[in-house]
Write an enzyme that holds these catalytic residues in place. Sequence first.
Site, PDB file in Angstrom:
ATOM      1  N   LYS A 195       0.855  -1.191   0.000  1.00 39.67           N
ATOM      2  CA  LYS A 195       0.000   0.000   0.000  1.00 39.67           C
ATOM      3  C   LYS A 195       0.880   1.226   0.000  1.00 39.67           C
ATOM      4  O   LYS A 195       2.047   1.162   0.432  1.00 39.67           O
ATOM      5  CB  LYS A 195      -0.891   0.022   1.243  1.00 39.67           C
TER       6      LYS A 195
HETATM    7  P1  NAD Z   1     -13.176   7.424  -2.286  1.00 39.42           P
HETATM    8  O1  NAD Z   1     -12.182   8.479  -2.011  1.00 39.42           O
HETATM    9  O2  NAD Z   1     -13.685   7.264  -3.670  1.00 39.42           O
HETATM   10  O3  NAD Z   1     -14.443   7.618  -1.327  1.00 39.42           O
HETATM   11  C1  NAD Z   1     -14.380   7.695   0.053  1.00 39.42           C
HETATM   12  C2  NAD Z   1     -15.723   8.218   0.542  1.00 39.42           C
HETATM   13  O4  NAD Z   1     -15.798   8.140   1.960  1.00 39.42           O
HETATM   14  C3  NAD Z   1     -15.964   9.674   0.178  1.00 39.42           C
HETATM   15  O5  NAD Z   1     -17.324   9.816  -0.182  1.00 39.42           O
HETATM   16  C4  NAD Z   1     -15.698  10.408   1.497  1.00 39.42           C
HETATM   17  O6  NAD Z   1     -16.357  11.657   1.601  1.00 39.42           O
HETATM   18  C5  NAD Z   1     -16.263   9.384   2.446  1.00 39.42           C
HETATM   19  N1  NAD Z   1     -15.874   9.530   3.844  1.00 39.42           N
HETATM   20  C6  NAD Z   1     -14.667   9.762   4.376  1.00 39.42           C
HETATM   21  N2  NAD Z   1     -14.768   9.764   5.727  1.00 39.42           N
HETATM   22  C7  NAD Z   1     -16.055   9.478   6.025  1.00 39.42           C
HETATM   23  C8  NAD Z   1     -16.799   9.302   7.214  1.00 39.42           C
HETATM   24  N3  NAD Z   1     -16.224   9.357   8.412  1.00 39.42           N
HETATM   25  N4  NAD Z   1     -18.109   9.029   7.143  1.00 39.42           N
HETATM   26  C9  NAD Z   1     -18.694   8.932   5.957  1.00 39.42           C
HETATM   27  N5  NAD Z   1     -18.070   9.064   4.806  1.00 39.42           N
HETATM   28  C10 NAD Z   1     -16.765   9.347   4.834  1.00 39.42           C
HETATM   29  O7  NAD Z   1     -12.523   6.072  -1.748  1.00 39.42           O
HETATM   30  P2  NAD Z   1     -12.905   4.584  -2.150  1.00 39.42           P
HETATM   31  O8  NAD Z   1     -11.982   4.154  -3.220  1.00 39.42           O
HETATM   32  O9  NAD Z   1     -14.376   4.465  -2.334  1.00 39.42           O
HETATM   33  O10 NAD Z   1     -12.442   3.801  -0.833  1.00 39.42           O
HETATM   34  C11 NAD Z   1     -13.295   3.680   0.298  1.00 39.42           C
HETATM   35  C12 NAD Z   1     -12.809   2.537   1.167  1.00 39.42           C
HETATM   36  O11 NAD Z   1     -12.795   1.336   0.402  1.00 39.42           O
HETATM   37  C13 NAD Z   1     -11.389   2.667   1.715  1.00 39.42           C
HETATM   38  O12 NAD Z   1     -11.329   2.017   2.958  1.00 39.42           O
HETATM   39  C14 NAD Z   1     -10.566   1.904   0.703  1.00 39.42           C
HETATM   40  O13 NAD Z   1      -9.325   1.464   1.233  1.00 39.42           O
HETATM   41  C15 NAD Z   1     -11.499   0.751   0.425  1.00 39.42           C
HETATM   42  N6  NAD Z   1     -11.273   0.038  -0.830  1.00 39.42           N
HETATM   43  C16 NAD Z   1     -11.237   0.700  -2.011  1.00 39.42           C
HETATM   44  C17 NAD Z   1     -11.046  -0.020  -3.192  1.00 39.42           C
HETATM   45  C18 NAD Z   1     -11.084   0.635  -4.539  1.00 39.42           C
HETATM   46  O14 NAD Z   1     -11.026  -0.092  -5.541  1.00 39.42           O
HETATM   47  N7  NAD Z   1     -11.190   1.929  -4.647  1.00 39.42           N
HETATM   48  C19 NAD Z   1     -10.853  -1.405  -3.139  1.00 39.42           C
HETATM   49  C20 NAD Z   1     -10.923  -2.055  -1.903  1.00 39.42           C
HETATM   50  C21 NAD Z   1     -11.144  -1.315  -0.759  1.00 39.42           C
END
Ligand code: NAD
Length: 440
Positions: free
Chosen positions: A126
Amino acid sequence: MAKKSNKLVEKVTKPPGSNLKAIESNPWENVLTQVHNAAKVLDLDPNCLKILEKPSAILTTNFPVNMDDGSLEVYTGYRVQHNTARGPCKGGIRFSPEVNLDEVKALAAWMTYKTAVVNLPYGGAKGGVVVNPFQLSKSELKRLTRRFTYSILNMIGPERDIPAPDVNTNPEIMSWIMDTYSMIKGHTELGVVTGKPLEVGGSLGRLEATGRGVFVALEETLRQQNQQSCKDVSIAVQGFGNVGSNFAKIAYEHGGRIAAVSNSFGALYDSEGLDMLELVDYATNHPREELIEFPGVEVITNDELLKLDVDVLAPCALENQIRADNADDIQAKIIVEGANGPTTPTADEILAEKKIVVVPDILANAGGVIVSYFEWVQGQQHYFWNEKKVNATLKDILVKSYAEVNAMKKKYCLQELRTAAMALAVQRVTHAIKLRGIFP
Ligand code: NAD
């Protein structure tokens, strides 16, 4: 993301409850607890455990970026490789002011276990940069991305370590990473990063893949409870970014009732169900802070969203959202973890007592890395699949992996899916370590 405006500054979200023990909100301590729980189940060789307890490589870099106004800023970034026993490292890059080394170490370790649970030939890594990307112009963001890529250049590569998008990074940023690496190597290298735009070696289905996988995990959970579809199942989704919005949209298209969604600025609630097509369209065309201005819908807090009386809660934002101080108030019967590490080990114990089924992150959100794997394979072969094949193969892998996790749960008489998934992953990684042996 690229506009420079104070209005666009993302609120920094800290878990409420300042009386939290630091250890409960340290994701690295949390992943170690999960691994130790799995090690106990497997009666693991302590030498293997020693290897898993430490990431294999950590790079901290402080690098300068020229700003548009002529000033210069120095940013801190990290790349952590946790384990390479099963193959090259795989793991996203996060841009956030909250990024810290323990978080990146934990996220790297979860990637080792996630890729093992779904049996991909990868290890875990990461990366992250301590930056609020919403405060940068697009050209500043591009210079920051290119310079950070240069700083980690010797660690990454298609056979070595392959980044992907994570919080606040996107396909365009992945294309800058691919271009920077390719310019320095002297040839286009599609396999150095996944989650790229389609025009430069991306895969069909990658953008929605994590959300789609979360939906497949939910469908499987419902099926095991003799519910053949998610029709009228009420769902609250925390986080409306890539993972949360795609999951919500796909669940809605399959008849799910999305009662609430949120981002870091607040949550929208309608017990009758929100219109996801309208909401996704609105979110695409408005800055994040305006989500809660979506007309005609009640606004609640993120804390209230977590405690709603719904069938399913999907935390799709950040780590440490469900903790000792709020786990007892969760009313959902199923939690399907779109985010990495949203539930702390103490909260896990409380949820288990309440008989809430938690589909753990390393299984539930593995759809993203599965389709990243397809993208890497397609890039290496210069031969691209159609979307039907991508989505069907994603589903096959996830359903099979879920069945293998269930088999572990049964074999070791475990109560929680998390420990079963971790045990399966740890077993696969340690088998690989033993088969390869310790060099020299
Ligand atoms: P992103 O940046 O697209 O979205 C994150 C969202 O969470 C945003 O809407 C933000 O405003 C919101 N947010 C942040 N803090 C918050 C809170 N306390 N309460 C409510 N909403 C909040 O990110 P993403 O890619 O969707 O990733 C989200 C999660 O999923 C992370 O934990 C990431 O590690 C995990 N993840 C992402 C992927 C991927 O392919 N993008 C894959 C596996 C896991």
